[in-house]
Design an enzyme around this catalytic site. Structure first.
Site, PDB file in Angstrom:
ATOM      1  N   ASP A  10       0.856  -1.228   0.060  1.00  0.00           N
ATOM      2  CA  ASP A  10      -0.195  -0.026  -0.003  1.00  0.00           C
ATOM      3  C   ASP A  10       0.882   1.164   0.058  1.00  0.00           C
ATOM      4  OD1 ASP A  10      -2.613   1.684   0.271  1.00  0.00           O
ATOM      5  OD2 ASP A  10      -1.776   1.942   2.383  1.00  0.00           O
ATOM      6  N   SER A  11       0.367   2.211  -0.259  1.00  0.00           N
ATOM      7  CA  SER A  11       1.094   3.735  -0.077  1.00  0.00           C
ATOM      8  C   SER A  11       1.704   3.681   1.030  1.00  0.00           C
ATOM      9  CB  SER A  11       0.206   4.688  -0.592  1.00  0.00           C
ATOM     10  OG  SER A  11      -1.044   4.822   0.202  1.00  0.00           O
ATOM     11  N   CYS A  73      -4.243  -1.370  -1.873  1.00  0.00           N
ATOM     12  CA  CYS A  73      -4.368  -0.003  -2.090  1.00  0.00           C
ATOM     13  C   CYS A  73      -5.472   0.330  -3.150  1.00  0.00           C
ATOM     14  CB  CYS A  73      -2.875   0.659  -2.348  1.00  0.00           C
ATOM     15  SG  CYS A  73      -3.029   2.516  -2.727  1.00  0.00           S
ATOM     16  N   GLU A 153      -4.561   8.755   9.669  1.00  0.00           N
ATOM     17  CA  GLU A 153      -3.266   8.513   9.884  1.00  0.00           C
ATOM     18  C   GLU A 153      -3.113   9.333  11.244  1.00  0.00           C
ATOM     19  OE1 GLU A 153      -0.062   8.119   7.775  1.00  0.00           O
ATOM     20  OE2 GLU A 153      -1.282   6.658   6.574  1.00  0.00           O
ATOM     21  N   CYS A 187     -11.224   3.048  -0.105  1.00  0.00           N
ATOM     22  CA  CYS A 187      -9.722   3.521   0.259  1.00  0.00           C
ATOM     23  C   CYS A 187      -9.338   2.750   1.603  1.00  0.00           C
ATOM     24  CB  CYS A 187      -9.759   4.963   0.717  1.00  0.00           C
ATOM     25  SG  CYS A 187      -8.029   5.409   1.059  1.00  0.00           S
ATOM     26  N   HIS A 189      -7.480   3.259   3.931  1.00  0.00           N
ATOM     27  CA  HIS A 189      -7.586   4.181   5.401  1.00  0.00           C
ATOM     28  C   HIS A 189      -8.968   4.194   5.760  1.00  0.00           C
ATOM     29  CE1 HIS A 189      -3.458   5.032   3.927  1.00  0.00           C
ATOM     30  NE2 HIS A 189      -3.385   5.879   5.296  1.00  0.00           N
TER      31      HIS A 189
HETATM   32  N1  DGL Z   1      -4.537   3.483   0.956  1.00  0.00           N
HETATM   33  C1  DGL Z   1      -4.905   4.277  -0.212  1.00  0.00           C
HETATM   34  C2  DGL Z   1      -6.014   3.663  -0.829  1.00  0.00           C
HETATM   35  O1  DGL Z   1      -6.618   2.558  -0.795  1.00  0.00           O
HETATM   36  C3  DGL Z   1      -5.081   5.657   0.041  1.00  0.00           C
HETATM   37  C4  DGL Z   1      -4.024   6.687   0.638  1.00  0.00           C
HETATM   38  C5  DGL Z   1      -3.256   7.410  -0.410  1.00  0.00           C
HETATM   39  O2  DGL Z   1      -3.705   8.412  -0.978  1.00  0.00           O
HETATM   40  O3  DGL Z   1      -2.125   7.147  -0.627  1.00  0.00           O
HETATM   41  O4  DGL Z   1      -6.349   4.232  -1.950  1.00  0.00           O
END
Ligand code: DGL
Length: 269
Positions: A10-11, A73, A153, A187, A189
């Site tokens: 993931d990012s 992600c 976060e 997402c 997050h």
């Molecule tokens: N975790 C990323 C996603 O599922 C979002 C976070 C980011 O913008 O890097 O899209």
């Protein structure tokens, strides 16, 4: 039986929500998790940059012997999955968009579905395509909610601030003539903000969390190929591209257990 590891990236720490769901479904597997925390967020970046970053993450994970790669992600799954699959045709690659779309189609009764994601995920319309491929009658409303990433976060998950932000992002969707009965948390997050979002939308709208549905898909794929791990207990190896202490501190709520004693390796992409 196949005891090779499952690579996940993931990012940042968002994909740990997918890992958490995987640990519940498949606790005996070996996992290698890469969070590209140095370059988060991906969701606001251009398509070209996201593809370049995604290929670099994949290349790093390919240094390990993997039986499967999970793109945990939504942004990368929306934008870069074809590029990753084209470059690495020999390995099974699972993104989070298709499982999320399948779950949304199962959930909706009125065919109105909303998708919350990063700017790139919403702009790329991968959820729209995946949902419409299953249910051509679906009406989809996408909404970019970039500030949810920072809030998750920062640990702003519940209470006034989280709910005000949810109201801000959801107000147009909740004012539509046909209000969706299903909202996809598109997402990795966003599952952390689930309670705040649910308080704003009420109990009649179902939230779909693609972390859970992706874990179920991986489970069925491994069952189907008899490639599950036979070791008595699983393992997790963490890789991060930025501060290890921060990865542990920010990652804990996403994973749901302490990372204090876990080994986290700093890597350069
Ligand atoms: N975790 C990323 C996603 O599922 C979002 C976070 C980011 O913008 O890097 O899209």
């Amino acid at each position: 039986m196949d005891n090779r590891a499952i690579g996940i990236f993931d990012s940042g720490v968002g994909g740990l929500t997918v890992l958490k769901a995987l640990l519940q479904e498949l606790p005996r597997e070996h996992y290698i998790y890469l969070g590209d925390t140095a370059r988060l967020p991906y969701g606001t970046k251009s398509r070209e940059t996201i593809i370049r970053y995604a290929l670099q993450c994949t290349e790093k994970l390919m240094e390990y012997e993997l039986k499967m790669l999970i793109v945990a992600c939504n942004t990368v799954s929306s934008v870069a999955l074809p590029a990753i699959k084209e470059k690495y045709p020999h390995i099974q690659i699972v993104g989070v968009v298709e499982p999320g779309a399948e779950a949304a189609c199962k959930s909706t009764k009125n065919n109105h579905i909303a998708v919350l994601g990063t700017e790139s995920t919403i702009k790329g319309k991968a959820y729209d395509k995946a949902i419409l491929a299953i249910n051509p009658h679906a009406v989809i409303t996408g909404k970019a909610c970039p500030l949810f990433v920072g809030m998750a976060e920062e640990g702003i998950l519940e209470g006034h601030l989280a709910e005000e932000m949810a109201k801000h992002y959801l107000k147009d969707i909740l004012r539509q003539e046909h209000i969706p009965d299903t909202i996809v948390l598109g997402c990795t997050h966003f599952p952390l903000l689930k309670n705040a979002i649910q308080n704003v939308i009420g109990k009649n709208i179902n939230l779909v969390d693609s972390a859970q549905t992706t874990a179920k898909k991986v489970c069925s794929l491994l069952d189907g190929t008899a490639a599950a791990c036979t070791s008595p207990s699983g393992s997790i190896h963490f890789l991060t591209t930025d501060d290890i202490a921060k990865f542990k501190a920010v990652g804990e709520p996403f994973l749901g257990f302490s990372l204090d004693s876990s080994h986290v390796e700093l890597v350069d992409l």
